[in-house]
Design a protein around this motif. Structure first.
Motif, PDB file in Angstrom:
ATOM      1  N   SER A 203      17.477  -9.782  28.962  1.00 27.46           N
ATOM      2  CA  SER A 203      16.789 -10.282  30.157  1.00 27.46           C
ATOM      3  C   SER A 203      15.864 -11.438  29.805  1.00 27.46           C
ATOM      4  O   SER A 203      14.672 -11.242  29.582  1.00 27.46           O
ATOM      5  N   PRO A 204      16.405 -12.674  29.771  1.00 25.59           N
ATOM      6  CA  PRO A 204      15.556 -13.814  29.463  1.00 25.59           C
ATOM      7  C   PRO A 204      14.602 -14.139  30.621  1.00 25.59           C
ATOM      8  O   PRO A 204      14.912 -13.758  31.753  1.00 25.59           O
ATOM      9  N   PRO A 205      13.496 -14.858  30.395  1.00 26.58           N
ATOM     10  CA  PRO A 205      13.077 -15.336  29.085  1.00 26.58           C
ATOM     11  C   PRO A 205      12.657 -14.151  28.198  1.00 26.58           C
ATOM     12  O   PRO A 205      11.851 -13.322  28.616  1.00 26.58           O
TER      13      PRO A 205
ATOM     14  N   GLU B 222      13.342 -14.885  21.361  1.00 22.37           N
ATOM     15  CA  GLU B 222      14.519 -15.689  21.042  1.00 22.37           C
ATOM     16  C   GLU B 222      15.537 -14.996  20.111  1.00 22.37           C
ATOM     17  O   GLU B 222      16.747 -15.081  20.329  1.00 22.37           O
TER      18      GLU B 222
ATOM     19  N   SER C 113      19.213 -12.986  21.047  1.00 27.08           N
ATOM     20  CA  SER C 113      20.583 -13.514  21.196  1.00 27.08           C
ATOM     21  C   SER C 113      21.209 -13.758  19.817  1.00 27.08           C
ATOM     22  O   SER C 113      22.421 -13.599  19.642  1.00 27.08           O
TER      23      SER C 113
ATOM     24  N   GLU D 290      23.430 -12.549  30.240  1.00 25.42           N
ATOM     25  CA  GLU D 290      22.041 -12.620  30.700  1.00 25.42           C
ATOM     26  C   GLU D 290      21.858 -11.949  32.059  1.00 25.42           C
ATOM     27  O   GLU D 290      22.607 -12.214  32.992  1.00 25.42           O
TER      28      GLU D 290
ATOM     29  N   PRO E 150      18.599 -12.147  33.899  1.00 25.61           N
ATOM     30  CA  PRO E 150      17.230 -12.654  33.761  1.00 25.61           C
ATOM     31  C   PRO E 150      16.187 -11.819  34.507  1.00 25.61           C
ATOM     32  O   PRO E 150      16.501 -11.155  35.502  1.00 25.61           O
TER      33      PRO E 150
ATOM     34  N   HIS F 275      12.009 -23.227  26.156  1.00 26.39           N
ATOM     35  CA  HIS F 275      13.450 -23.250  26.456  1.00 26.39           C
ATOM     36  C   HIS F 275      14.239 -22.406  25.457  1.00 26.39           C
ATOM     37  O   HIS F 275      15.361 -22.001  25.715  1.00 26.39           O
TER      38      HIS F 275
ATOM     39  N   TYR G 186      13.703 -19.446  24.811  1.00 25.38           N
ATOM     40  CA  TYR G 186      13.717 -18.050  25.285  1.00 25.38           C
ATOM     41  C   TYR G 186      14.730 -17.870  26.417  1.00 25.38           C
ATOM     42  O   TYR G 186      14.720 -16.847  27.094  1.00 25.38           O
ATOM     43  N   GLY G 187      15.571 -18.892  26.634  1.00 22.03           N
ATOM     44  CA  GLY G 187      16.565 -18.844  27.708  1.00 22.03           C
ATOM     45  C   GLY G 187      16.269 -19.971  28.686  1.00 22.03           C
ATOM     46  O   GLY G 187      15.156 -20.489  28.710  1.00 22.03           O
TER      47      GLY G 187
ATOM     48  N   SER H  15      15.577 -20.084  31.715  1.00 27.38           N
ATOM     49  CA  SER H  15      14.437 -19.919  32.628  1.00 27.38           C
ATOM     50  C   SER H  15      13.118 -20.223  31.925  1.00 27.38           C
ATOM     51  O   SER H  15      12.055 -20.196  32.545  1.00 27.38           O
TER      52      SER H  15
END
Ligand SMILES: Cc1ncc(COP(=O)(O)O)c(C=O)c1O
Length: 381
Positions: free
Chosen positions: A113-115, A118, A121, A133, A135, A349, A351-352, A354
């Protein structure tokens, strides 16, 4: 600020850990998740004692760590676990990867579930699985898990979900009913839940940590919890963590971990973790007071110096998730801040998607350092 006295920057810069050796000396380093507080006295004593005895061999096959974890979980969270369900691993990352290796096959789908932190993934890709994902959603009350996105991802042939509980980077503490709903979904779709609970000792006043395995039979049937003293007591370099299971089904996977996993764990890490969990409570209480102060100081500083940057005070930990989007600095505001302000933050960015336009700041430092960082950032924004 409690009873902790943080050494001045000139002393901190003599540390040789990643936080202090990644950037030149004119940069204030606020990314790597290490805290600047001096070590807890019982931990320092345990380490000095071991070094004085040249007691630097392999971790021993004793139950001391499992029992310290069991007692800490009962005292801190009213969570009753069986020491037989506690398995030692070198760190949380290795624990998650090793469990994933046993529950997924190459090409399987693993949900996050981003963010979110890191490396999740990377860990999933390391075992040959695909990252899917689901999110978090952000509403007026803050960030939270999105049950619809989770259900869609689980229904689409997911094998596992890596939960961050509390959730890094925004210090989100998931509520019991959300975790109950997550466990129901896991049970309905047959999804293993790996709950990374490394930040749990750092839950701040006003929030309550709910261990995933404590919420229901379904959670225990599908869940693994990963705990460590490495964030709470700043012991990341010593390498010790545990995987906890509370049902024979997930325990069978953990029982298949390499019999050598204990010898890959740091002996000093085990000694320090036992000291932290058994005797590090008063130190941790001071740290939580200092972090509570800093999360509010950060809100004040942003209000005064950088009102365009929005921030919700975290419920746990020493990490702040800052929204720089209104300043129009593109997807990675941290790049400009490193060059122009000589302040290092983590790029959001990473962290995904979003996280575009966000940056993560570590406030596990002296209030003066935090004030200096925000003053520098404001001067170039
Ligand atoms: C959510 C989370 N999991 C795991 C880790 C790393 O833990 P370890 O060093 O035990 O692998 C961190 C470090 O910041 C973290 O924030």
């Amino acid at each position: 600020m409690g009873n902790l006295s943080i050494p001045p920057l000139t002393e901190l810069r003599k540390r040789r850990s990643a936080k202090w050796r990644t950037f030149p000396d004119d940069v204030l380093p606020l990314p790597v998740a290490e805290m600047d507080f001096p070590l807890a006295e019982p931990v320092a004593e345990a380490l000095h004692e071991a070094v004085d005895r040249s007691d630097t061999g392999y971790a021993a096959p004793t139950r001391e760590l499992a029992e310290a974890v069991r007692n800490y979980a009962r005292r801190s969270w009213g969570w009753h676990i069986d020491a037989d369900g506690v398995r030692t691993v070198a760190d949380v990352g290795i624990g998650v990867v090793e469990v994933l290796r046993r529950v997924v096959s190459a090409g399987d789908r693993v949900v996050i579930s981003p963010p979110v932190y890191e490396p999740f993934s990377w860990w999933i890709r390391e075992v040959g699985a695909h990252v899917v994902e689901a999110p978090l959603i952000e509403g007026p009350g803050g960030w939270r898990l999105d049950p619809d996105a989770l259900e869609r991802a689980f229904a689409d042939h997911a094998t596992a979900y890596v939960l961050c509980n509390p959730h890094n980077p925004m210090g989100l503490v998931h509520r019991r009913e959300e975790l109950v709903a997550l466990a129901e979904l896991a049970d309905r779709y047959g999804v293993h839940v790996l709950s990374d609970e490394i930040h749990a000792p750092l839950v701040l006043p006003g929030a309550e940590f709910v261990p995933f395995l404590s919420v229901s039979e379904e959670a225990r049937r599908w869940g693994f919890s990963f705990l460590s003293a490495s964030k709470g007591w700043n012991l990341a370099g010593l390498k010790a963590a545990v995987v906890v299971t509370a049902d024979p089904a997930p325990k069978r996977y953990v029982d298949r971990l390499s019999p050598h996993s204990l010898y890959r764990t740091g002996h000093l890490g085990v000694l320090a973790t036992v000291a932290a969990l058994n005797d590090g409570g008063p130190w941790l209480a001071d740290v939580l007071e200092a972090l509570d102060h800093n999360r509010r100081l950060l809100a004040d500083l942003l209000g005064k110096l950088l009102p365009e940057v929005s921030y919700r005070q975290p419920q746990a930990g020493f990490l702040a998730w800052l929204d720089f989007r209104a300043l129009g600095r593109g997807d990675d505001p941290s790049a400009h801040l490193l060059t122009a302000a000589r302040v290092a933050l983590n790029a959001g960015h990473r962290y995904g998607p979003s996280g575009n336009g966000f940056a993560r700041l570590n406030f596990g430092c002296a209030p003066e350092t935090l004030t200096e960082a925000l003053t520098r950032i404001a001067a170039v924004s």
